[in-house]
Scaffold this motif. Structure first.
Motif, PDB file in Angstrom:
ATOM      1  N   GLU A   1       4.483  -0.080   0.823  1.00  0.00           N
ATOM      2  CA  GLU A   1       4.502   0.944  -0.230  1.00  0.00           C
ATOM      3  C   GLU A   1       3.120   1.115  -0.862  1.00  0.00           C
ATOM      4  OE1 GLU A   1       6.522  -2.816  -2.018  1.00  0.00           O
ATOM      5  OE2 GLU A   1       6.435  -1.746  -0.095  1.00  0.00           O
ATOM      6  N   VAL A   2       2.336   0.037  -0.907  1.00  0.00           N
ATOM      7  CA  VAL A   2       0.965   0.133  -1.433  1.00  0.00           C
ATOM      8  C   VAL A   2       0.088   0.912  -0.451  1.00  0.00           C
ATOM      9  CG1 VAL A   2      -1.105  -1.170  -2.092  1.00  0.00           C
ATOM     10  CG2 VAL A   2       1.165  -1.978  -2.785  1.00  0.00           C
ATOM     11  N   LYS A   3       0.243   0.617   0.838  1.00  0.00           N
ATOM     12  CA  LYS A   3      -0.502   1.363   1.861  1.00  0.00           C
ATOM     13  C   LYS A   3      -0.194   2.852   1.758  1.00  0.00           C
ATOM     14  CE  LYS A   3      -0.362  -2.320   5.380  1.00  0.00           C
ATOM     15  NZ  LYS A   3       0.172  -2.663   6.712  1.00  0.00           N
ATOM     16  N   GLN A   4       1.088   3.182   1.637  1.00  0.00           N
ATOM     17  CA  GLN A   4       1.483   4.589   1.583  1.00  0.00           C
ATOM     18  C   GLN A   4       0.953   5.265   0.322  1.00  0.00           C
ATOM     19  OE1 GLN A   4       3.109   6.225   4.161  1.00  0.00           O
ATOM     20  NE2 GLN A   4       2.454   8.020   2.983  1.00  0.00           N
ATOM     21  N   ALA A   5       0.998   4.545  -0.803  1.00  0.00           N
ATOM     22  CA  ALA A   5       0.502   5.105  -2.066  1.00  0.00           C
ATOM     23  C   ALA A   5      -0.996   5.388  -1.968  1.00  0.00           C
ATOM     24  CB  ALA A   5       0.798   4.150  -3.219  1.00  0.00           C
ATOM     25  N   ARG A   6      -1.734   4.472  -1.350  1.00  0.00           N
ATOM     26  CA  ARG A   6      -3.169   4.678  -1.176  1.00  0.00           C
ATOM     27  C   ARG A   6      -3.442   5.859  -0.246  1.00  0.00           C
ATOM     28  NH1 ARG A   6      -5.389  -1.644  -0.592  1.00  0.00           N
ATOM     29  NH2 ARG A   6      -4.938  -2.232  -2.769  1.00  0.00           N
ATOM     30  N   LEU A   7      -2.669   5.937   0.815  1.00  0.00           N
ATOM     31  CA  LEU A   7      -2.828   7.042   1.761  1.00  0.00           C
ATOM     32  C   LEU A   7      -2.579   8.378   1.063  1.00  0.00           C
ATOM     33  CD1 LEU A   7      -3.254   8.017   4.686  1.00  0.00           C
ATOM     34  CD2 LEU A   7      -0.812   7.622   5.080  1.00  0.00           C
ATOM     35  N   ASP A   8      -1.496   8.445   0.300  1.00  0.00           N
ATOM     36  CA  ASP A   8      -1.153   9.685  -0.409  1.00  0.00           C
ATOM     37  C   ASP A   8      -2.250  10.071  -1.406  1.00  0.00           C
ATOM     38  OD1 ASP A   8       1.214   9.732   0.996  1.00  0.00           O
ATOM     39  OD2 ASP A   8       2.434   8.957  -0.649  1.00  0.00           O
ATOM     40  N   GLU A   9      -2.761   9.075  -2.111  1.00  0.00           N
ATOM     41  CA  GLU A   9      -3.795   9.339  -3.123  1.00  0.00           C
ATOM     42  C   GLU A   9      -5.067   9.860  -2.465  1.00  0.00           C
ATOM     43  OE1 GLU A   9      -5.894   7.092  -6.947  1.00  0.00           O
ATOM     44  OE2 GLU A   9      -4.389   6.022  -5.754  1.00  0.00           O
ATOM     45  N   LEU A  10      -5.445   9.240  -1.361  1.00  0.00           N
ATOM     46  CA  LEU A  10      -6.660   9.662  -0.655  1.00  0.00           C
ATOM     47  C   LEU A  10      -6.525  11.088  -0.135  1.00  0.00           C
ATOM     48  CD1 LEU A  10      -9.343   8.159   0.009  1.00  0.00           C
ATOM     49  CD2 LEU A  10      -8.424   7.803   2.308  1.00  0.00           C
ATOM     50  N   MET A  11      -5.365  11.398   0.451  1.00  0.00           N
ATOM     51  CA  MET A  11      -5.167  12.735   1.002  1.00  0.00           C
ATOM     52  C   MET A  11      -5.048  13.786  -0.097  1.00  0.00           C
ATOM     53  SD  MET A  11      -5.638  12.310   4.126  1.00  0.00           S
ATOM     54  CE  MET A  11      -5.419  14.048   4.532  1.00  0.00           C
TER      55      MET A  11
END
Length: 432
Positions: free
Chosen positions: A344-354
């Motif tokens: 969930e942390v990986k996904q949150a970071r991915l979403d924030e970056l995009m």
């Protein structure tokens, strides 16, 4: 089911697509009708060309094999073959797990499939392909494999060492494709910048691109999948001087934090990266840079991620993709690092970056309104002709939408347009 008909299904990258196109040409030569990417079997035989890069790609490949295996069990298919990266890596395990498949082939021994059908491989057709792309563009694979040892990447395990194709063979293929109507070439490799080191003992990408650009009928050349370390700077001159070499570079940078670059075994530093980007923009005015970044690699701290976000805001990439780390067995990272960052942390970071990149993309697109550009028309869709500029690669980049009332326009032709509007991704234009 249709007799003497074979369905080819291609998963994964454009390098796989080239392999499928070569196989299709060989099958047609020995008398088969071939379809590409049919959702359900149309013929007696199906060949699935798999991807084995990361978890999601492997899952997609396995699901596709299972779907067609079910079709075979229901009598809708006589034979099922599987080739490509996934079967290169897990051939023995797959053969045990999915016995409905008649035979698994690796990435490089697909010629045996012809033998198993009782047919011969035609050496004289080695540069010929049945294009699955629109006939005005094609992918041009200049090498196989990779000698880089990035911590997270399974590609060298799957494809082995870097092997460059001889320059003369590549030029012969380009001339053949031009004779078939191809105007635009997407030059691809696992790692472009290493091209020639094995064959010629030096980096030969600049010379290769210059010689391709000399071939009459080659209107656009676009470069994909470069590596930042030891970049062949002579390429800047070629891109600057040659009008048919697109001012576009796809270079995967992965991260900017020195901590992460070291843990990823990228052999570059933060300073190197900023210097290279500055050099690109200084040496090749107007260049559009595409990159890929990774979040969630083992050891990525909040500080590392903040540094990555700042990098994206500062550099303002014209095109950017990102993905979350996926542990791949056999890699250095899988053996030596704990995959401790929660999904969930990986996904949150991915979403924030995009999200950051989406805002940048919208601003960069809006800045093009009022500008005149050259586009190639790929297709018609609804009320629009869909085209691309030299800064846009098929499938992955923004498109240019032109109202059909401005037509008629011809697929595969170039036109001068003026950008009249934009959204977060695409441009809207009129022909003049």
């Amino acid at each position: 089911m249709k007799r003497k008909t074979i369905d080819i299904i291609t998963l994964g990258c454009s390098k796989n697509l080239v392999d499928s196109e070569q196989l299709m040409r060989q099958l047609e030569e020995v008398g088969y009708n071939v379809t590409h990417d049919a959702e359900k079997p149309k013929g007696e035989i199906a060949v699935i060309n798999t991807c084995g890069f990361i978890g999601d790609a492997k899952e997609e490949s396995i699901n596709m094999i299972l779907e067609f295996a079910q079709e075979k069990e229901e009598g809708n298919l006589k034979k099922l073959f599987v080739m490509g990266c996934l079967s290169e890596r897990y051939l023995k395990e797959l053969a045990i797990e999915i016995p409905q498949v008649d035979k698994f082939y690796g990435k490089f021994n697909w010629k045996e499939l012809l033998q198993d059908l009782g047919k011969a491989y035609h050496d004289e057709l080695h540069i010929e392909r049945t294009l699955t792309t629109p006939k005005h563009y094609a992918y041009l694979k200049i090498s196989e494999g990779c000698d880089r040892k990035c911590s997270y990447c399974a590609i060298p395990i799957i494809t082995g060492h870097h092997v460059s194709r001889p320059i003369e063979e590549i030029l012969e293929e380009v001339k053949y494709l031009v004779s078939q109507g191809v105007k635009e070439f997407q030059v691809i490799a696992q790692e472009l910048t290493y091209y020639g080191v094995d064959l010629y003992k030096k980096q030969m990408l600049p010379e290769l691109i210059e010689r391709i650009s000399d071939i009459p009928g080659v209107e656009w050349i676009r470069l994909h999948y470069a590596y930042p370390a030891h970049f062949p700077t002579e390429l800047f001159r070629v891109m600057r001087e040659r009008d048919n070499v697109c001012k576009y570079m796809d270079i995967a940078l992965q991260h900017i934090s020195d901590n992460m670059l070291e843990r990823m075994w990228r052999h570059v530093t933060k300073e190197d990266t900023y210097r290279l980007i500055d050099q690109f923009r200084k040496e090749v005015p107007g260049i559009h840079l595409r990159t890929t970044l990774m979040v969630g690699h083992p050891g990525e701290t909040e500080a590392d991620f903040e540094e990555l976000k700042e990098f994206v805001r500062k550099v303002r990439f014209d095109r950017m993709g990102a993905f979350a780390y996926s542990e791949e067995e056999g890699t250095y990272a899988a053996k030596h690092y704990e995959d401790s960052i929660p999904q969930e942390v990986k996904q949150a970071r991915l979403d924030e970056l995009m999200d950051i990149q989406q805002g940048i993309s919208a601003e960069l697109s809006a800045a093009k309104v009022g500008k005149q550009m050259k586009v190639i028309i790929d297709r018609v869709e609804g009320d629009y002709y869909i085209g691309r500029t030299e800064f846009d690669s098929p499938e992955v980049d923004p498109e240019v939408l032109i109202n059909r009332l401005d037509g008629p326009l011809l697929i595969g032709n170039f036109y001068q347009i003026e950008v009249i509007d934009s959204d977060e991704f695409d441009l809207f234009a009129k022909v003049f």
